[in-house]
Motif scaffolding. Structure first.
Motif, PDB file in Angstrom:
ATOM      1  N   MET A   1     -35.666  30.687  -1.148  1.00 47.22           N
ATOM      2  CA  MET A   1     -37.043  30.668  -1.559  1.00 47.22           C
ATOM      3  C   MET A   1     -37.293  31.676  -2.688  1.00 47.22           C
ATOM      4  N   LEU A   2     -36.504  32.724  -2.787  1.00 50.22           N
ATOM      5  CA  LEU A   2     -36.742  33.750  -3.790  1.00 50.22           C
ATOM      6  C   LEU A   2     -36.424  33.300  -5.209  1.00 50.22           C
ATOM      7  N   ASN A   3     -35.686  32.227  -5.368  1.00 49.99           N
ATOM      8  CA  ASN A   3     -35.318  31.763  -6.698  1.00 49.99           C
ATOM      9  C   ASN A   3     -36.353  30.842  -7.316  1.00 49.99           C
ATOM     10  N   LYS A   4     -37.499  30.709  -6.696  1.00 44.71           N
ATOM     11  CA  LYS A   4     -38.530  29.812  -7.208  1.00 44.71           C
ATOM     12  C   LYS A   4     -39.225  30.438  -8.407  1.00 44.71           C
ATOM     13  N   LYS A   5     -39.534  29.604  -9.380  1.00 45.29           N
ATOM     14  CA  LYS A   5     -40.175  30.036 -10.622  1.00 45.29           C
ATOM     15  C   LYS A   5     -41.691  29.892 -10.498  1.00 45.29           C
ATOM     16  N   ASN A   6     -42.414  30.890 -10.981  1.00 42.50           N
ATOM     17  CA  ASN A   6     -43.870  30.808 -11.051  1.00 42.50           C
ATOM     18  C   ASN A   6     -44.224  29.867 -12.200  1.00 42.50           C
ATOM     19  N   LEU A   7     -44.712  28.693 -11.883  1.00 39.61           N
ATOM     20  CA  LEU A   7     -45.007  27.687 -12.891  1.00 39.61           C
ATOM     21  C   LEU A   7     -46.150  28.100 -13.824  1.00 39.61           C
ATOM     22  N   LEU A   8     -46.956  29.051 -13.396  1.00 38.30           N
ATOM     23  CA  LEU A   8     -48.079  29.473 -14.235  1.00 38.30           C
ATOM     24  C   LEU A   8     -47.640  30.319 -15.424  1.00 38.30           C
ATOM     25  N   GLU A   9     -46.397  30.770 -15.414  1.00 36.16           N
ATOM     26  CA  GLU A   9     -45.879  31.503 -16.577  1.00 36.16           C
ATOM     27  C   GLU A   9     -45.995  30.655 -17.838  1.00 36.16           C
ATOM     28  N   ALA A  10     -45.887  29.354 -17.687  1.00 38.50           N
ATOM     29  CA  ALA A  10     -45.927  28.444 -18.844  1.00 38.50           C
ATOM     30  C   ALA A  10     -47.283  28.434 -19.537  1.00 38.50           C
ATOM     31  N   ILE A  11     -48.341  28.762 -18.809  1.00 44.25           N
ATOM     32  CA  ILE A  11     -49.655  28.718 -19.461  1.00 44.25           C
ATOM     33  C   ILE A  11     -50.163  30.104 -19.847  1.00 44.25           C
ATOM     34  N   LYS A  12     -49.385  31.154 -19.585  1.00 46.13           N
ATOM     35  CA  LYS A  12     -49.843  32.493 -19.956  1.00 46.13           C
ATOM     36  C   LYS A  12     -50.228  32.614 -21.421  1.00 46.13           C
ATOM     37  N   PRO A  13     -49.487  32.006 -22.344  1.00 40.93           N
ATOM     38  CA  PRO A  13     -49.898  32.134 -23.754  1.00 40.93           C
ATOM     39  C   PRO A  13     -51.302  31.586 -24.018  1.00 40.93           C
ATOM     40  N   TYR A  14     -51.789  30.707 -23.155  1.00 40.97           N
ATOM     41  CA  TYR A  14     -53.077  30.065 -23.373  1.00 40.97           C
ATOM     42  C   TYR A  14     -54.215  30.727 -22.594  1.00 40.97           C
ATOM     43  N   ARG A  15     -53.892  31.645 -21.697  1.00 39.71           N
ATOM     44  CA  ARG A  15     -54.873  32.102 -20.726  1.00 39.71           C
ATOM     45  C   ARG A  15     -55.876  33.120 -21.245  1.00 39.71           C
ATOM     46  N   ASP A  19     -61.533  33.211 -27.313  1.00 38.84           N
ATOM     47  CA  ASP A  19     -62.553  32.214 -26.983  1.00 38.84           C
ATOM     48  C   ASP A  19     -62.061  31.146 -26.009  1.00 38.84           C
ATOM     49  N   ASN A  20     -60.847  31.282 -25.508  1.00 42.21           N
ATOM     50  CA  ASN A  20     -60.263  30.354 -24.530  1.00 42.21           C
ATOM     51  C   ASN A  20     -60.026  28.957 -25.087  1.00 42.21           C
ATOM     52  N   SER A  21     -60.207  28.759 -26.379  1.00 39.02           N
ATOM     53  CA  SER A  21     -60.046  27.420 -26.940  1.00 39.02           C
ATOM     54  C   SER A  21     -58.619  26.909 -26.789  1.00 39.02           C
ATOM     55  N   GLU A  22     -57.625  27.772 -26.964  1.00 40.27           N
ATOM     56  CA  GLU A  22     -56.237  27.326 -26.817  1.00 40.27           C
ATOM     57  C   GLU A  22     -55.972  26.840 -25.394  1.00 40.27           C
ATOM     58  N   PHE A  23     -56.528  27.541 -24.422  1.00 37.49           N
ATOM     59  CA  PHE A  23     -56.375  27.150 -23.022  1.00 37.49           C
ATOM     60  C   PHE A  23     -56.926  25.749 -22.798  1.00 37.49           C
ATOM     61  N   PHE A  24     -58.139  25.506 -23.254  1.00 31.18           N
ATOM     62  CA  PHE A  24     -58.768  24.204 -23.028  1.00 31.18           C
ATOM     63  C   PHE A  24     -58.141  23.105 -23.883  1.00 31.18           C
ATOM     64  N   ASN A  25     -57.644  23.427 -25.059  1.00 35.62           N
ATOM     65  CA  ASN A  25     -56.906  22.447 -25.863  1.00 35.62           C
ATOM     66  C   ASN A  25     -55.611  22.056 -25.158  1.00 35.62           C
ATOM     67  N   HIS A  26     -54.921  23.047 -24.593  1.00 35.77           N
ATOM     68  CA  HIS A  26     -53.692  22.774 -23.839  1.00 35.77           C
ATOM     69  C   HIS A  26     -54.002  21.880 -22.640  1.00 35.77           C
ATOM     70  N   TYR A  27     -55.089  22.171 -21.957  1.00 35.04           N
ATOM     71  CA  TYR A  27     -55.499  21.361 -20.809  1.00 35.04           C
ATOM     72  C   TYR A  27     -55.768  19.921 -21.238  1.00 35.04           C
ATOM     73  N   GLU A  28     -56.504  19.738 -22.317  1.00 34.10           N
ATOM     74  CA  GLU A  28     -56.860  18.395 -22.764  1.00 34.10           C
ATOM     75  C   GLU A  28     -55.612  17.596 -23.163  1.00 34.10           C
ATOM     76  N   THR A  29     -54.677  18.250 -23.832  1.00 33.26           N
ATOM     77  CA  THR A  29     -53.414  17.593 -24.195  1.00 33.26           C
ATOM     78  C   THR A  29     -52.649  17.175 -22.940  1.00 33.26           C
ATOM     79  N   ALA A  30     -52.580  18.077 -21.966  1.00 35.91           N
ATOM     80  CA  ALA A  30     -51.874  17.783 -20.713  1.00 35.91           C
ATOM     81  C   ALA A  30     -52.557  16.645 -19.957  1.00 35.91           C
ATOM     82  N   ARG A  31     -53.879  16.643 -19.927  1.00 35.01           N
ATOM     83  CA  ARG A  31     -54.622  15.609 -19.200  1.00 35.01           C
ATOM     84  C   ARG A  31     -54.387  14.231 -19.817  1.00 35.01           C
ATOM     85  N   LYS A  32     -54.408  14.157 -21.140  1.00 33.14           N
ATOM     86  CA  LYS A  32     -54.174  12.869 -21.802  1.00 33.14           C
ATOM     87  C   LYS A  32     -52.769  12.355 -21.519  1.00 33.14           C
ATOM     88  N   GLY A  33     -51.792  13.247 -21.561  1.00 35.16           N
ATOM     89  CA  GLY A  33     -50.425  12.853 -21.229  1.00 35.16           C
ATOM     90  C   GLY A  33     -50.303  12.383 -19.789  1.00 35.16           C
TER      91      GLY A  33
END
Length: 184
Positions: A1-15, A19-33
């Motif tokens: 169990m200790l070798n599990k990766k925190n998946l939220l590391e991938a969105i840290k650059p956007y967090r 103005d949080n615009s990069e975060f919401f742009n990333h979300y919108e791109t992910a949602r469309k995909g």
């Protein structure tokens, strides 16, 4: 169990941009995909992999509208074993001064009816609830062991707050419907 990766590391650059615009742009791109994938695939493994790659979608879908967006004390993990018998699709932890809040997530495709003609739960929905009940029972029966394991997992993600469950863990079933996902 200790070798599990925190998946939220991938969105840290956007967090935490101004103005949080990069975060919401990333979300919108992910949602469309995701909308494209959910319309093309009935395979839960494909959905699992996409959500592992774009965990931002789970934050909005089942975790109270970007709950961890304002906090650095959270982590999301994929395929967490509960002993040798069970495995969650995802596990999410959010820590605050009260302790650790754990959410265990079961994904289900819902391209079948949720209820039968008599109004009873379909076999798919019954199966999802049975899994959640099994997880609840396992955690209750192995609470000290579970707290130890989840505490180690939590610390591996850099969350050093109280590793005791501050409340009973929460269990979430997320069912996706084809053609129009309910992630928006």
């Amino acid at each position: 169990m200790l070798n599990k990766k925190n998946l939220l590391e991938a969105i840290k650059p956007y967090r935490y941009n101004k103005d949080n615009s990069e975060f919401f742009n990333h979300y919108e791109t992910a949602r469309k995909g995701f909308d494209n994938i959910i319309n093309k695939s009935n395979d839960e493994r494909v959905l699992q992999k996409y959500l592992e790659d774009y965990p931002i979608l789970l934050l909005n879908a089942g975790l109270k509208d970007f709950l961890p967006f304002a906090s650095r004390r959270c982590a999301l993990f994929s395929k967490i074993p509960l002993g040798e018998c069970f495995e969650t699709d995802f596990a999410f932890v959010h820590a605050d001064s009260g302790g650790a809040w754990w959410f265990f997530i079961e994904l289900e495709r819902a391209d079948v009816n949720l209820f039968n003609k008599n109004g009873d739960m379909s076999s798919h929905l019954s199966h999802a609830f049975r899994q959640i009940t099994d997880w609840q029972s396992w955690i209750k029966d192995h609470k000290d062991y579970a707290q130890s394991c989840f505490g180690k997992l939590q610390r591996s993600a850099g969350i050093y707050h109280n590793v005791k469950f501050c409340a009973e863990p929460k269990f979430i079933i997320i069912m996706f419907h084809g053609f129009n996902s309910h992630l928006n």
